[in-house]
Write an enzyme that holds these catalytic residues in place. Sequence first.
Site, PDB file in Angstrom:
ATOM      1  N   TYR A 144     -78.736  45.802 -15.720  1.00  0.00           N
ATOM      2  CA  TYR A 144     -78.948  46.965 -16.590  1.00  0.00           C
ATOM      3  C   TYR A 144     -77.691  47.216 -17.436  1.00  0.00           C
ATOM      4  O   TYR A 144     -77.777  47.475 -18.641  1.00  0.00           O
ATOM      5  CB  TYR A 144     -79.303  48.217 -15.758  1.00  0.00           C
ATOM      6  CG  TYR A 144     -79.254  49.462 -16.600  1.00  0.00           C
ATOM      7  CD1 TYR A 144     -80.140  49.625 -17.671  1.00  0.00           C
ATOM      8  CD2 TYR A 144     -78.299  50.454 -16.392  1.00  0.00           C
ATOM      9  CE1 TYR A 144     -80.073  50.738 -18.498  1.00  0.00           C
ATOM     10  CE2 TYR A 144     -78.225  51.569 -17.216  1.00  0.00           C
ATOM     11  CZ  TYR A 144     -79.117  51.695 -18.260  1.00  0.00           C
ATOM     12  OH  TYR A 144     -79.040  52.781 -19.095  1.00  0.00           O
ATOM     13  N   LEU A 201     -75.114  63.409 -27.147  1.00  0.00           N
ATOM     14  CA  LEU A 201     -76.537  63.738 -27.134  1.00  0.00           C
ATOM     15  C   LEU A 201     -77.265  63.010 -28.252  1.00  0.00           C
ATOM     16  O   LEU A 201     -76.647  62.471 -29.179  1.00  0.00           O
ATOM     17  CB  LEU A 201     -76.755  65.252 -27.234  1.00  0.00           C
ATOM     18  CG  LEU A 201     -76.422  65.959 -28.548  1.00  0.00           C
ATOM     19  CD1 LEU A 201     -77.114  67.314 -28.576  1.00  0.00           C
ATOM     20  CD2 LEU A 201     -74.925  66.186 -28.703  1.00  0.00           C
ATOM     21  N   THR A 204     -75.482  60.476 -31.098  1.00  0.00           N
ATOM     22  CA  THR A 204     -75.786  59.045 -31.234  1.00  0.00           C
ATOM     23  C   THR A 204     -76.989  58.871 -32.153  1.00  0.00           C
ATOM     24  O   THR A 204     -78.039  59.475 -31.928  1.00  0.00           O
ATOM     25  CB  THR A 204     -76.063  58.428 -29.847  1.00  0.00           C
ATOM     26  OG1 THR A 204     -74.887  58.589 -29.045  1.00  0.00           O
ATOM     27  CG2 THR A 204     -76.395  56.948 -29.951  1.00  0.00           C
ATOM     28  N   LYS A 262     -72.098  58.779 -33.725  1.00  0.00           N
ATOM     29  CA  LYS A 262     -71.899  57.468 -33.080  1.00  0.00           C
ATOM     30  C   LYS A 262     -73.038  56.519 -33.438  1.00  0.00           C
ATOM     31  O   LYS A 262     -74.212  56.883 -33.304  1.00  0.00           O
ATOM     32  CB  LYS A 262     -71.844  57.642 -31.560  1.00  0.00           C
ATOM     33  CG  LYS A 262     -71.803  56.328 -30.778  1.00  0.00           C
ATOM     34  CD  LYS A 262     -71.557  56.584 -29.298  1.00  0.00           C
ATOM     35  CE  LYS A 262     -71.479  55.307 -28.490  1.00  0.00           C
ATOM     36  NZ  LYS A 262     -72.764  54.721 -28.153  1.00  0.00           N
ATOM     37  N   HIS A 266     -73.956  50.069 -30.199  1.00  0.00           N
ATOM     38  CA  HIS A 266     -74.490  50.438 -28.887  1.00  0.00           C
ATOM     39  C   HIS A 266     -74.292  49.294 -27.876  1.00  0.00           C
ATOM     40  O   HIS A 266     -75.126  49.047 -27.009  1.00  0.00           O
ATOM     41  CB  HIS A 266     -75.977  50.798 -29.019  1.00  0.00           C
ATOM     42  CG  HIS A 266     -76.445  51.880 -28.087  1.00  0.00           C
ATOM     43  ND1 HIS A 266     -76.793  53.139 -28.501  1.00  0.00           N
ATOM     44  CD2 HIS A 266     -76.646  51.877 -26.751  1.00  0.00           C
ATOM     45  CE1 HIS A 266     -77.202  53.858 -27.471  1.00  0.00           C
ATOM     46  NE2 HIS A 266     -77.117  53.115 -26.384  1.00  0.00           N
ATOM     47  N   GLY A 281     -67.390  48.454 -28.589  1.00  0.00           N
ATOM     48  CA  GLY A 281     -68.168  47.216 -28.506  1.00  0.00           C
ATOM     49  C   GLY A 281     -67.268  46.012 -28.374  1.00  0.00           C
ATOM     50  O   GLY A 281     -66.632  45.600 -29.344  1.00  0.00           O
ATOM     51  N   ARG A 310     -61.950  44.318 -24.604  1.00  0.00           N
ATOM     52  CA  ARG A 310     -61.736  43.820 -23.243  1.00  0.00           C
ATOM     53  C   ARG A 310     -60.267  43.622 -22.896  1.00  0.00           C
ATOM     54  O   ARG A 310     -59.941  43.268 -21.770  1.00  0.00           O
ATOM     55  CB  ARG A 310     -62.466  42.472 -23.051  1.00  0.00           C
ATOM     56  CG  ARG A 310     -63.975  42.548 -23.285  1.00  0.00           C
ATOM     57  CD  ARG A 310     -64.686  43.337 -22.191  1.00  0.00           C
ATOM     58  NE  ARG A 310     -66.119  43.443 -22.415  1.00  0.00           N
ATOM     59  CZ  ARG A 310     -66.723  44.485 -23.008  1.00  0.00           C
ATOM     60  NH1 ARG A 310     -66.016  45.533 -23.437  1.00  0.00           N
ATOM     61  NH2 ARG A 310     -68.030  44.500 -23.162  1.00  0.00           N
ATOM     62  N   GLY A 360     -67.147  50.660 -22.778  1.00  0.00           N
ATOM     63  CA  GLY A 360     -68.354  50.990 -22.013  1.00  0.00           C
ATOM     64  C   GLY A 360     -68.409  50.214 -20.711  1.00  0.00           C
ATOM     65  O   GLY A 360     -68.044  50.726 -19.644  1.00  0.00           O
TER      66      GLY A 360
HETATM   67  C1  LIG Z   1     -75.218  50.732 -19.301  1.00  0.00           C
HETATM   68  C2  LIG Z   1     -74.963  51.343 -20.640  1.00  0.00           C
HETATM   69  C3  LIG Z   1     -75.476  52.605 -20.918  1.00  0.00           C
HETATM   70  C4  LIG Z   1     -75.241  53.194 -22.155  1.00  0.00           C
HETATM   71  N1  LIG Z   1     -75.694  54.453 -22.369  1.00  0.00           N
HETATM   72  C5  LIG Z   1     -75.421  55.055 -23.545  1.00  0.00           C
HETATM   73  C6  LIG Z   1     -75.849  56.389 -23.778  1.00  0.00           C
HETATM   74  O1  LIG Z   1     -76.452  57.027 -22.933  1.00  0.00           O
HETATM   75  N2  LIG Z   1     -75.539  56.932 -24.983  1.00  0.00           N
HETATM   76  C7  LIG Z   1     -74.860  56.250 -25.957  1.00  0.00           C
HETATM   77  O2  LIG Z   1     -74.616  56.781 -27.047  1.00  0.00           O
HETATM   78  N3  LIG Z   1     -74.438  54.987 -25.753  1.00  0.00           N
HETATM   79  C8  LIG Z   1     -74.699  54.382 -24.579  1.00  0.00           C
HETATM   80  N4  LIG Z   1     -74.254  53.111 -24.371  1.00  0.00           N
HETATM   81  C9  LIG Z   1     -73.437  52.431 -25.402  1.00  0.00           C
HETATM   82  C10 LIG Z   1     -71.942  52.693 -25.183  1.00  0.00           C
HETATM   83  O3  LIG Z   1     -71.614  54.019 -25.489  1.00  0.00           O
HETATM   84  C11 LIG Z   1     -71.073  51.795 -26.064  1.00  0.00           C
HETATM   85  O4  LIG Z   1     -71.510  51.896 -27.399  1.00  0.00           O
HETATM   86  C12 LIG Z   1     -71.047  50.329 -25.635  1.00  0.00           C
HETATM   87  O5  LIG Z   1     -71.196  50.184 -24.249  1.00  0.00           O
HETATM   88  C13 LIG Z   1     -69.738  49.703 -26.086  1.00  0.00           C
HETATM   89  O6  LIG Z   1     -69.711  48.367 -25.805  1.00  0.00           O
HETATM   90  P1  LIG Z   1     -68.948  47.702 -24.541  1.00  0.00           P
HETATM   91  O7  LIG Z   1     -69.834  47.941 -23.359  1.00  0.00           O
HETATM   92  O8  LIG Z   1     -68.872  46.282 -24.968  1.00  0.00           O
HETATM   93  O9  LIG Z   1     -67.594  48.345 -24.390  1.00  0.00           O
HETATM   94  C14 LIG Z   1     -74.505  52.497 -23.143  1.00  0.00           C
HETATM   95  C15 LIG Z   1     -74.000  51.222 -22.852  1.00  0.00           C
HETATM   96  C16 LIG Z   1     -74.214  50.641 -21.620  1.00  0.00           C
HETATM   97  C17 LIG Z   1     -73.638  49.284 -21.336  1.00  0.00           C
HETATM   98  C1  LIG Z   2     -80.865  56.177 -21.032  1.00  0.00           C
HETATM   99  C2  LIG Z   2     -80.455  55.499 -22.290  1.00  0.00           C
HETATM  100  C3  LIG Z   2     -80.551  56.448 -23.412  1.00  0.00           C
HETATM  101  C4  LIG Z   2     -79.111  54.864 -22.133  1.00  0.00           C
HETATM  102  C5  LIG Z   2     -78.694  53.937 -23.235  1.00  0.00           C
HETATM  103  O1  LIG Z   2     -78.364  54.319 -24.307  1.00  0.00           O
HETATM  104  C6  LIG Z   2     -78.611  52.503 -22.943  1.00  0.00           C
HETATM  105  O2  LIG Z   2     -78.998  52.092 -21.838  1.00  0.00           O
HETATM  106  O3  LIG Z   2     -78.156  51.768 -23.819  1.00  0.00           O
END
Ligand SMILES: Cc1cc2nc3c(=O)[nH]c(=O)nc-3n(C[C@H](O)[C@H](O)[C@H](O)COP(=O)(O)O)c2cc1C
Ligand SMILES: CC(C)CC(=O)C(=O)O
Length: 356
Positions: free
Chosen positions: A21, A130, A157, A225, A249, A281, A284, A303
């Site tokens: 996930y 949100l 977002t 975002k 994202h 994004g 690392r 993230g």
């Molecule tokens: C498991 C997971 C859940 C995420 N959930 C959200 C979220 O709820 N809202 C949101 O704006 N972005 C969400 N994101 C995107 C992160 O905010 C971010 O843009 C992204 O993870 C950055 O990339 P990285 O994982 O390579 O650092 C999610 C990313 C992951 C991996």
């Molecule tokens: C529950 C979702 C809105 C979380 C999300 O943004 C994601 O999993 O990329």
Amino acid sequence: MTLRALHDAARRTLDPVHYDYVAGGAAEERVLSANERAFDRCLLLPRVLCGSETRDTTACLPGAQRAAPVIVAPTAFHRLMHPDGEGATARAAAAEGAVLVTGTAATTAVDAVVAAAREAAPDPAVWFQLYLHPRAEVTETLVRRAERAGCTALVVTVDSAVFGRHTRDLRHGFTELPPGHAAENMRDLPGAPPGSLTDIPMSAAPTWRDFGEIPRMTALPVLVKGVLHPADARLAVEHGASGVIVSNHGGRQCDAVPAALDCLPAVAEAVAGRIPVLMDGGVRRGSDIAVALALGATAVGVGRPVMWGLAADGEAGVRAVLATLRDEYDHTLALCGGRHNADLTRDMVVRGGETW
Ligand SMILES: Cc1cc2nc3c(=O)[nH]c(=O)nc-3n(C[C@H](O)[C@H](O)[C@H](O)COP(=O)(O)O)c2cc1C
Ligand SMILES: CC(C)CC(=O)C(=O)O
């Protein structure tokens, strides 16, 4: 432990469905890998004989005047990673002086997240993420909840008019959180059942006008975002945004967009210093932070690395991730002859193979 070791430990610890996930992206995961590859291609061209014994790596961000240049990007459902969930992440981020973006899809309510952050630091910066809800009054309820909790900024977002098609989740049939877990901020609001993974309600046709309502309804700074196009960055400024986060994202939405890093220079140019530009994004390592800052970011978000730290070792694991990145970044800044983040400039980034 290195970030790689924490990632390996997380992979060993987690239920493979929960690992996937977090690790996974949309469709063929082209963008997921492009985000990291974009950093691999970028090299730094240091300046010499201009450094300093001490460096100031703090960034001035909305609702966080002297923050670490790396922030915790909003990620859903931290209790899938560790029983301490968002509370552990919040204490770790506060202790490391990093902004934590908690969000609508957190498995801990926002007031408890801010309370946890305050256990670790007197004045932590927690932002609330949100989506624009199909019903404006629900969006407003979430805004008020974040204000009451003590959040210092909001993040809206805008890249999720439809939910991304996460290939690995589809393969596993992963649609519901395990019993006992829920999107706590949604618990008493109309819309989806809070235990459903994909049904965090989001407006299917949000507009800049809808976005503009948010800065009008609150005194908190509001960041947007999920911006990739420079024209949208200009619109964000016009509609009252206090910051733009360049993000795809983490490759979980459209699988045909450029790497986030590759969109950063044009967005920074369009914003022209009027508001801070952040990016996330694929960050690392500390040198990735240096590259992004040189290309116009005020700070970067991480993230997945935070999720791996949390899964591997709870609060200590998240602290290790943030401390490692900050320390590597400071080291890189020193090697590049910098004293402040602003000493990193665009001419100091070259693409592999293009310098000779
Ligand atoms: C498991 C997971 C859940 C995420 N959930 C959200 C979220 O709820 N809202 C949101 O704006 N972005 C969400 N994101 C995107 C992160 O905010 C971010 O843009 C992204 O993870 C950055 O990339 P990285 O994982 O390579 O650092 C999610 C990313 C992951 C991996
Ligand atoms: C529950 C979702 C809105 C979380 C999300 O943004 C994601 O999993 O990329």
